[in-house]
Design a protein around this motif. Sequence first.
Motif, PDB file in Angstrom:
ATOM      1  N   ASP A  47       0.840  -1.200   0.000  1.00  0.00           N
ATOM      2  CA  ASP A  47       0.000   0.000   0.000  1.00  0.00           C
ATOM      3  C   ASP A  47       0.875   1.250   0.000  1.00  0.00           C
ATOM      4  O   ASP A  47       1.591   1.518   0.970  1.00  0.00           O
ATOM      5  CB  ASP A  47      -0.931   0.003   1.209  1.00  0.00           C
ATOM      6  CG  ASP A  47      -2.080   0.989   1.063  1.00  0.00           C
ATOM      7  OD1 ASP A  47      -1.834   2.137   0.623  1.00  0.00           O
ATOM      8  OD2 ASP A  47      -3.230   0.625   1.384  1.00  0.00           O
ATOM      9  N   GLN A  48       0.805   2.026  -1.055  1.00  0.00           N
ATOM     10  CA  GLN A  48       1.641   3.217  -1.197  1.00  0.00           C
ATOM     11  C   GLN A  48       1.367   4.254  -0.110  1.00  0.00           C
ATOM     12  O   GLN A  48       2.253   5.016   0.272  1.00  0.00           O
ATOM     13  CB  GLN A  48       1.416   3.850  -2.576  1.00  0.00           C
ATOM     14  CG  GLN A  48       1.897   2.997  -3.751  1.00  0.00           C
ATOM     15  CD  GLN A  48       3.408   2.870  -3.784  1.00  0.00           C
ATOM     16  OE1 GLN A  48       4.126   3.780  -3.371  1.00  0.00           O
ATOM     17  NE2 GLN A  48       3.902   1.738  -4.273  1.00  0.00           N
ATOM     18  N   ARG A  49       0.131   4.294   0.377  1.00  0.00           N
ATOM     19  CA  ARG A  49      -0.223   5.279   1.407  1.00  0.00           C
ATOM     20  C   ARG A  49       0.484   5.015   2.736  1.00  0.00           C
ATOM     21  O   ARG A  49       0.574   5.900   3.582  1.00  0.00           O
ATOM     22  CB  ARG A  49      -1.739   5.270   1.637  1.00  0.00           C
ATOM     23  CG  ARG A  49      -2.555   5.747   0.436  1.00  0.00           C
ATOM     24  CD  ARG A  49      -4.024   5.489   0.640  1.00  0.00           C
ATOM     25  NE  ARG A  49      -4.305   4.055   0.808  1.00  0.00           N
ATOM     26  CZ  ARG A  49      -5.517   3.561   1.051  1.00  0.00           C
ATOM     27  NH1 ARG A  49      -6.550   4.381   1.149  1.00  0.00           N
ATOM     28  NH2 ARG A  49      -5.692   2.260   1.175  1.00  0.00           N
ATOM     29  N   LEU A  50       0.977   3.798   2.906  1.00  0.00           N
ATOM     30  CA  LEU A  50       1.669   3.439   4.145  1.00  0.00           C
ATOM     31  C   LEU A  50       3.188   3.547   4.026  1.00  0.00           C
ATOM     32  O   LEU A  50       3.902   3.134   4.930  1.00  0.00           O
ATOM     33  CB  LEU A  50       1.284   2.015   4.555  1.00  0.00           C
ATOM     34  CG  LEU A  50      -0.211   1.756   4.784  1.00  0.00           C
ATOM     35  CD1 LEU A  50      -0.442   0.315   5.197  1.00  0.00           C
ATOM     36  CD2 LEU A  50      -0.789   2.707   5.810  1.00  0.00           C
ATOM     37  N   HIS A  51       3.654   4.099   2.919  1.00  0.00           N
ATOM     38  CA  HIS A  51       5.105   4.266   2.734  1.00  0.00           C
ATOM     39  C   HIS A  51       5.576   5.564   3.382  1.00  0.00           C
ATOM     40  O   HIS A  51       6.056   6.480   2.726  1.00  0.00           O
ATOM     41  CB  HIS A  51       5.444   4.237   1.244  1.00  0.00           C
ATOM     42  CG  HIS A  51       5.291   2.885   0.632  1.00  0.00           C
ATOM     43  ND1 HIS A  51       5.596   2.601  -0.687  1.00  0.00           N
ATOM     44  CD2 HIS A  51       4.855   1.707   1.153  1.00  0.00           C
ATOM     45  CE1 HIS A  51       5.347   1.326  -0.941  1.00  0.00           C
ATOM     46  NE2 HIS A  51       4.907   0.770   0.160  1.00  0.00           N
ATOM     47  N   GLU A  77      -5.807   3.554   9.305  1.00  0.00           N
ATOM     48  CA  GLU A  77      -5.094   3.429   8.029  1.00  0.00           C
ATOM     49  C   GLU A  77      -4.752   1.977   7.724  1.00  0.00           C
ATOM     50  O   GLU A  77      -4.831   1.547   6.565  1.00  0.00           O
ATOM     51  CB  GLU A  77      -3.826   4.292   8.050  1.00  0.00           C
ATOM     52  CG  GLU A  77      -4.118   5.785   8.048  1.00  0.00           C
ATOM     53  CD  GLU A  77      -2.857   6.610   8.167  1.00  0.00           C
ATOM     54  OE1 GLU A  77      -1.942   6.192   8.903  1.00  0.00           O
ATOM     55  OE2 GLU A  77      -2.776   7.657   7.516  1.00  0.00           O
ATOM     56  N   ALA A 114      -6.209  -0.170   4.604  1.00  0.00           N
ATOM     57  CA  ALA A 114      -5.321  -0.895   3.689  1.00  0.00           C
ATOM     58  C   ALA A 114      -5.743  -2.350   3.563  1.00  0.00           C
ATOM     59  O   ALA A 114      -5.729  -2.927   2.473  1.00  0.00           O
ATOM     60  CB  ALA A 114      -3.877  -0.800   4.187  1.00  0.00           C
ATOM     61  N   ASN A 170      -8.888  -2.517   1.577  1.00  0.00           N
ATOM     62  CA  ASN A 170      -8.575  -2.213   0.185  1.00  0.00           C
ATOM     63  C   ASN A 170      -8.043  -3.454  -0.539  1.00  0.00           C
ATOM     64  O   ASN A 170      -8.406  -3.727  -1.686  1.00  0.00           O
ATOM     65  CB  ASN A 170      -7.538  -1.091   0.125  1.00  0.00           C
ATOM     66  CG  ASN A 170      -7.276  -0.631  -1.296  1.00  0.00           C
ATOM     67  OD1 ASN A 170      -8.208  -0.472  -2.093  1.00  0.00           O
ATOM     68  ND2 ASN A 170      -6.013  -0.404  -1.624  1.00  0.00           N
TER      69      ASN A 170
END
Length: 322
Positions: A52-56, A296, A300, A303
């Motif tokens: 998940d890019q949002r967790l990078h 979050e 994820a 998602n």
Amino acid sequence: METKNHTNLKEFILWGLTDDPKLQIIFFATGLLIYIVTLTGNLIIIILIKIDQRLHIPMYFLLSNLSCTEICYITTTMPKLLWDLLSETKSISFTGCFLQMYFFLTTAATEGALLSAMAFDRYAAICQPLRYTLLMSQPLCQCLVACSWAIGNLNAITNTTFVFSLQFCSSNKIMHFFCDIPPLLHLSCSDISLVELVTFIISGSIMITTVSFIVLSYFFIISAVQKIHTIQGKIKTFSTCASHLTVVSLFYSTAIFTYMRPSSSRSIEQDCLISLMYTVVTPLLNPLIYSFKNKEMQAAFLNVLGKKKIFSSKSSCSNQRN
């Protein structure tokens, strides 16, 4: 009593949790379930953060390393414990005992250092939001993780070397379910005062330093939260620290109680019970705590499930057309 040098000792016998066959089966089933859930939970966290890019971001980079450490942490003790619950001998070689203690102490100290690094991340995010990207840059995060493992190795190699330099008496039965410092000191017939002092200084210094760093970080965090005018704003800001504070409380309360007590106040049953808390229960609860209290992470996970459902529906549609 006749003594013999540790170099002549071929193996130790682990006392374990119980010698009742019925209870051993129950403990084995429970332990196996806990081990599988712990591995699965921490692996899910690592995979979600990876895909998940949002967790990078730095917080989740440190969390993924904490989950990796938890997997190593419980694996140092649980597989051997499960094997011994079904075995009659419950023996562990001298080298195996040395390695188990070394890797256990490494991962335990590494986890403590990572928790202090995560406290600094929360400080930077709440108290220095405009400088967060600079303070928690990728090179710094990698350095924090590397330093955490370096601290863990320093703690392990020092304590393990001193403990295994002792002489052990004719009895080689460790009154515990894994090779830890207190039961091995109890087994030794040498003067353990120097080893106890070194253990207290090394382990105590690491605990005091990491705990002080965490307390200092949260002192500034609480001061910053107090400046927020609305109650909802205060709750929302401080809620980002709830998971971390819960994990810190679980980890350090048991670790301090185990390693900072004098040997005169110890009992075998008490040590085993407390050891189960920080070797088994804490790694199990960590992924659950971060999953249940982190929106979050939940998003994820949902998602990923959503993508799988979409992929499955597309595959079924294409099969129907064919």
